[in-house]
Design an enzyme around this catalytic site. Structure first.
Site, PDB file in Angstrom:
ATOM      1  N   CYS A  64       3.269   6.591   2.709  1.00 15.65           N
ATOM      2  CA  CYS A  64       3.803   7.919   3.428  1.00 15.65           C
ATOM      3  C   CYS A  64       5.183   8.407   3.900  1.00 15.65           C
ATOM      4  O   CYS A  64       5.013   7.346   5.424  1.00 15.65           O
ATOM      5  CB  CYS A  64       2.810   9.221   3.439  1.00 15.65           C
ATOM      6  SG  CYS A  64       1.549  10.512   2.585  1.00 15.65           S
ATOM      7  N   ALA A  68       1.656   8.393  -1.837  1.00 15.28           N
ATOM      8  CA  ALA A  68       1.071   9.801  -2.249  1.00 15.28           C
ATOM      9  C   ALA A  68       1.906  10.870  -2.857  1.00 15.28           C
ATOM     10  O   ALA A  68       3.120  11.411  -1.234  1.00 15.28           O
ATOM     11  CB  ALA A  68      -0.123  10.478  -1.235  1.00 15.28           C
ATOM     12  N   GLN A  98       0.636   6.872  -6.854  1.00 10.48           N
ATOM     13  CA  GLN A  98      -0.862   7.175  -6.464  1.00 10.48           C
ATOM     14  C   GLN A  98      -0.120   8.988  -6.024  1.00 10.48           C
ATOM     15  O   GLN A  98       0.786   9.745  -5.606  1.00 10.48           O
ATOM     16  CB  GLN A  98      -0.485   6.941  -5.055  1.00 10.48           C
ATOM     17  CG  GLN A  98      -1.490   7.601  -4.359  1.00 10.48           C
ATOM     18  CD  GLN A  98      -2.103   7.589  -2.856  1.00 10.48           C
ATOM     19  OE1 GLN A  98      -1.948   7.469  -1.737  1.00 10.48           O
ATOM     20  NE2 GLN A  98      -3.131   6.731  -2.660  1.00 10.48           N
ATOM     21  N   SER A 129       0.777  -1.138  -0.098  1.00 12.47           N
ATOM     22  CA  SER A 129      -0.118  -0.003  -0.014  1.00 12.47           C
ATOM     23  C   SER A 129       0.985   1.396  -0.037  1.00 12.47           C
ATOM     24  O   SER A 129       2.062   1.488   0.826  1.00 12.47           O
ATOM     25  CB  SER A 129      -0.570  -0.319   0.543  1.00 12.47           C
ATOM     26  OG  SER A 129      -2.456   0.962   1.008  1.00 12.47           O
ATOM     27  N   PRO A 130       0.102   2.749  -0.435  1.00  8.53           N
ATOM     28  CA  PRO A 130       0.727   3.525  -1.121  1.00  8.53           C
ATOM     29  C   PRO A 130       1.573   4.385   1.066  1.00  8.53           C
ATOM     30  O   PRO A 130       0.244   4.319   1.715  1.00  8.53           O
ATOM     31  CB  PRO A 130       0.018   4.637  -1.225  1.00  8.53           C
ATOM     32  CG  PRO A 130      -0.414   3.895  -1.898  1.00  8.53           C
ATOM     33  CD  PRO A 130      -1.015   2.091  -1.465  1.00  8.53           C
ATOM     34  N   TYR A 138      -7.796  14.443   1.601  1.00  8.52           N
ATOM     35  CA  TYR A 138      -7.033  15.087   0.880  1.00  8.52           C
ATOM     36  C   TYR A 138      -7.997  15.860  -0.317  1.00  8.52           C
ATOM     37  O   TYR A 138      -9.201  16.610  -0.356  1.00  8.52           O
ATOM     38  CB  TYR A 138      -6.397  14.349  -0.218  1.00  8.52           C
ATOM     39  CG  TYR A 138      -5.377  14.292   1.343  1.00  8.52           C
ATOM     40  CD1 TYR A 138      -4.621  14.902   2.345  1.00  8.52           C
ATOM     41  CD2 TYR A 138      -4.769  12.133   1.079  1.00  8.52           C
ATOM     42  CE1 TYR A 138      -3.750  14.431   3.045  1.00  8.52           C
ATOM     43  CE2 TYR A 138      -3.951  11.838   2.385  1.00  8.52           C
ATOM     44  CZ  TYR A 138      -3.551  12.844   3.334  1.00  8.52           C
ATOM     45  OH  TYR A 138      -3.215  12.713   4.199  1.00  8.52           O
ATOM     46  N   ARG A 194       1.348  -1.204   7.187  1.00 11.65           N
ATOM     47  CA  ARG A 194       2.170  -1.583   8.307  1.00 11.65           C
ATOM     48  C   ARG A 194       3.046  -2.950   8.563  1.00 11.65           C
ATOM     49  O   ARG A 194       3.732  -3.512   8.935  1.00 11.65           O
ATOM     50  CB  ARG A 194       1.220  -1.469   9.786  1.00 11.65           C
ATOM     51  CG  ARG A 194       0.772   0.310   9.827  1.00 11.65           C
ATOM     52  CD  ARG A 194       0.098   0.033  11.057  1.00 11.65           C
ATOM     53  NE  ARG A 194      -0.637   2.008  11.168  1.00 11.65           N
ATOM     54  CZ  ARG A 194      -1.440   2.296  10.112  1.00 11.65           C
ATOM     55  NH1 ARG A 194      -2.072   2.351   9.372  1.00 11.65           N
ATOM     56  NH2 ARG A 194      -2.074   3.478  11.008  1.00 11.65           N
TER      57      ARG A 194
END
Length: 368
Positions: free
Chosen positions: A25, A57, A102, A22-23, A188, A330
């Site tokens: 940050c 992102a 993304q 998963s993306p 966002y 995670r």
């Protein structure tokens, strides 16, 4: 045969298994540019054996960053820095690994401190440690929690941001990404336009659900048009805002159908609110029912995400048809070799880099 380790087609691209990174940050970019941290982070995930590795992102303009540490793709410098990282990651990747990016604009959640320094809005007192604050923008001049009120976007500014999304998508093509994803979730900018909680415009971009969907959908359409037919395109959406009067799974189904109509190949079904005070009932697989309904009612390839940690859980989600792909975040931070463990637990085969092949069969077996 393990359902999790079966191949899947996402528009023009195929994945060797149903596992996605998963993306996530990282908040350690410098001036939007990827650093050595990104190089090691992405390289170890690339050799994990996941079918798809998503980059975090990535902002399409400097003011669209969440923090000063957020990755960007809006200049020759940011593109060059990312090219270096991707080149190394690809050299270490499992055969057939696909890479996606993304694209995002933080809107009114921009100009924030990094999470480990509190995540609040930047102030003049943060200049020495993090950098100057900047003016955030949004569909309406409504603040995010205790943040200062953003500037409401004028149509001309919206056009400029739309062009920035297209330019970043074109850079993603040059960098050789397999997939581009538009971030329409997690509070966002695109999500801010979609939500009645943050979009109170009185023009053609606010009011009814269709009016609020109009600009994000047009941005998505222009990104799709900027990509070659060989690249996949999709979006991450919020299927529940966990806030009275906010978006729900009915909206997610409707918006997904509209995305399909302009050529989207998949959706990643998440949740989350534009309201800073929202409390999300976080638990293992809590978003899977949303993905399941979107998949059932639209037929689109669907990725699910959120508190997914165990191979048996991921296997069941795919085998029962609740989603086509599972994305973990995670779990990969805690164990970059998660795919190896899953393969051994589920009796499937997966890629090991030759120098690491001697580790086969050792996962969870301290006596060997």
């Amino acid at each position: 045969m393990s359902a999790l380790f079966s191949p899947v087609q996402i528009g023009p691209i195929s994945l060797g298994n149903r596992i996605a990174v998963s993306p996530m940050c990282q908040y350690v970019a410098q001036g939007g540019q990827a650093t050595d941290w990104h190089l090691q982070h992405l390289a170890q995930l690339a050799m994990s054996g996941a079918g798809l590795v998503m980059l975090e992102a990535t902002a399409v303009e400097p003011r669209g960053r969440i923090t000063h540490g957020c990755l960007g793709l809006y200049s020759a410098e940011t593109e060059s820095a990312l090219e270096r990282v991707l080149r190394v990651a690809r050299s270490m990747a499992a055969p057939g690994t696909r890479f996606g990016i993304q694209l995002n604009h933080a809107g009114r959640k921009a100009s924030s401190r990094v999470p480990w320094l509190g995540g609040q809005h930047l102030s003049s007192g943060d200049v020495a440690t993090e950098g100057e604050p900047w003016q955030a923008v949004a569909p309406s001049a409504l603040p995010f929690g205790q943040f200062p009120a953003p500037a409401a976007l004028e149509p001309g500014e919206m056009e400029g941001i739309a062009r920035s999304f297209v330019a970043s998508a074109q850079a993603a093509v040059r960098l050789g990404f397999d997939l581009v994803e538009l971030h329409c979730a997690h509070g966002y900018l695109m999500h801010q336009f979609l939500s009645p909680l943050s979009n109170q415009r009185a023009d053609n971009f606010g009011g009814s659900s269709s009016a609020r969907q109009h600009w994000p959908l047009r941005v998505a359409e222009r990104i799709r048009a900027a990509l070659p037919a060989s690249m996949a395109f999709g979006a991450r959406i919020s299927a529940n805002e966990w806030t009275e009067g906010g978006l729900d799974v009915d909206h997610a189904v409707d918006f997904t159908r509209l995305l399909q109509s302009i050529g989207a190949d998949y959706v990643c079904v998440s949740s989350g609110s534009v309201d800073a005070g929202t409390r999300i009932p976080f638990s293992p697989g809590f978003q899977v029912p949303f993905a399941s309904r979107v998949r059932r009612e639209t037929g689109i390839v669907t990725r699910t995400v959120g508190a997914l940690t165990e191979p048996s859980q991921a296997e069941d989600i795919i085998a029962s048809g609740q989603a086509d792909v599972v994305a973990l975040a995670r779990a990969f931070l805690a164990d970059p070799r998660w795919v190896w463990r899953a393969a051994e637990e589920l009796g499937a085969s997966t890629f090991y880099p030759p120098p690491y092949e001697r580790a086969k069969g050792l996962r969870g077996s301290p006596d060997r």
